[in-house]
Design an enzyme around this catalytic site. Structure first.
Site, PDB file in Angstrom:
ATOM      1  N   HIS A 253       0.853  -1.192   0.000  1.00 57.16           N
ATOM      2  CA  HIS A 253       0.000   0.000   0.000  1.00 57.16           C
ATOM      3  C   HIS A 253       0.893   1.248   0.000  1.00 57.16           C
ATOM      4  CE1 HIS A 253      -2.734   3.124   1.302  1.00 57.16           C
ATOM      5  NE2 HIS A 253      -3.707   2.352   0.843  1.00 57.16           N
TER       6      HIS A 253
ATOM      7  N   GLU B 282      -3.880   1.764  -7.387  1.00 55.09           N
ATOM      8  CA  GLU B 282      -4.214   2.880  -6.499  1.00 55.09           C
ATOM      9  C   GLU B 282      -3.376   4.098  -6.858  1.00 55.09           C
ATOM     10  OE1 GLU B 282      -6.383   1.776  -2.779  1.00 55.09           O
ATOM     11  OE2 GLU B 282      -4.290   1.639  -2.237  1.00 55.09           O
TER      12      GLU B 282
HETATM   13  P1  PGA Z   1      -9.388   6.339   0.434  1.00 57.50           P
HETATM   14  O1  PGA Z   1      -8.195   5.282   0.667  1.00 57.50           O
HETATM   15  O2  PGA Z   1     -10.564   5.538  -0.085  1.00 57.50           O
HETATM   16  O3  PGA Z   1      -9.646   6.926   1.754  1.00 57.50           O
HETATM   17  O4  PGA Z   1      -8.890   7.310  -0.596  1.00 57.50           O
HETATM   18  C1  PGA Z   1      -7.964   4.263  -0.250  1.00 57.50           C
HETATM   19  C2  PGA Z   1      -6.721   3.508   0.088  1.00 57.50           C
HETATM   20  O5  PGA Z   1      -5.741   4.133   0.532  1.00 57.50           O
HETATM   21  O6  PGA Z   1      -6.674   2.280  -0.062  1.00 57.50           O
END
Ligand code: PGA
Length: 249
Positions: free
Chosen positions: A95, A165
């Site tokens: 992540h 992401e």
């Molecule tokens: P968010 O986070 O939906 O609060 O933008 C997503 C993530 O970091 O996986």
């Protein structure tokens, strides 16, 4: 491919009591009869405790990180074997918030194979920090995908998930547009096809995360290449999270 919705609770949930309440509410509000796999990733101590108490079948448990070694002098680490023995079945690796604290692609690759060896399903997160006009970010994504998947055997293509992401859209008011997300996901699949061939690449589930909410979930659903969602903030509100499941399923 079965869709996957993963809630990343981050450090937003402060106590076991709070976690219990949220889990109960999600379980209660979850739409019936959906085929989507639903996973929640609480902080590790809460994940183990909640997993033990949860009697339902519709929610699976994950954690937000793991370590690549399973034995030895590694104070403070939690191994994939620990997670598996506590009934955890999914784990986020790489992540961006872990990468910001020092995780490299090489560490992510080691975490991913360690998770697979423990029969966990790793969700490997990749994404560019920012976009540029010339499309250089594509090569950033490509490098990260190649390095993060470098230790995985092509035969395991169906046993993990890649989460796209875009870091610039995490924690913001607006998500990436479905078109932008789908384009990056297509590029990730092409990168995996270059590594392993098209047939294996088609087996990899690729999902989107960054500022997902119930409203944009319905738009992401229209992009057939997006096989799931990874909401953060929105997953800590039972109403919003179950509406995301409803909208995307
Ligand atoms: P968010 O986070 O939906 O609060 O933008 C997503 C993530 O970091 O996986």
């Amino acid at each position: 491919m079965i869709k996957l919705i993963v809630g990343n609770w981050k450090l937003y949930i402060k106590s076991l009591e709070e976690g219990k309440k949220l889990l109960k509410a999600i379980d209660k509000k979850m739409p019936r009869g959906v085929k989507t796999t639903v996973v929640v990733c609480p902080p590790v101590a809460l994940a183990a405790a909640l997993r033990r108490e949860y009697k339902g079948k519709r929610i699976a448990f994950g954690t937000q990180d793991t370590f690549w070694e399973t034995d030895g002098a590694f104070t403070g680490q939690v191994s994939a074997t620990h997670l598996a023995s506590a009934g955890i079945s999914y784990v986020l690796v790489g992540h961006s918030e872990r990468r910001a604290l020092g995780d490299t692609d090489e560490m992510v690759a080691k975490k991913a194979v360690s998770a697979l060896s423990a029969k966990l399903h790793p969700i490997i997160c990749v994404g560019e920090t920012e976009r540029d006009q010339d499309g250089k970010f594509f090569s950033t994504i490509e490098k990260s995908v190649k390095a993060s998947l470098s230790r995985i055997e092509p035969k395991d293509a169906g046993k993990f998930t890649v989460a796209y992401e875009p870091v610039w859209a995490i924690g913001k008011t607006e998500a990436a547009s479905p078109r932008v997300a789908a384009e990056a996901i297509l590029y990730i699949r092409k990168t995996i096809a270059d590594m392993w061939g098209r047939e294996k690449a088609m087996k990899v589930r690729i999902i989107y995360g960054a500022s997902v909410d119930a409203e944009n979930a319905a738009l992401f659903k229209e992009e057939k290449s997006i096989h799931g969602l990874l909401p953060g903030r929105a997953s800590t509100d039972a109403e919003e999270f179950t509406n995301i499941i409803r909208a995307f399923s």
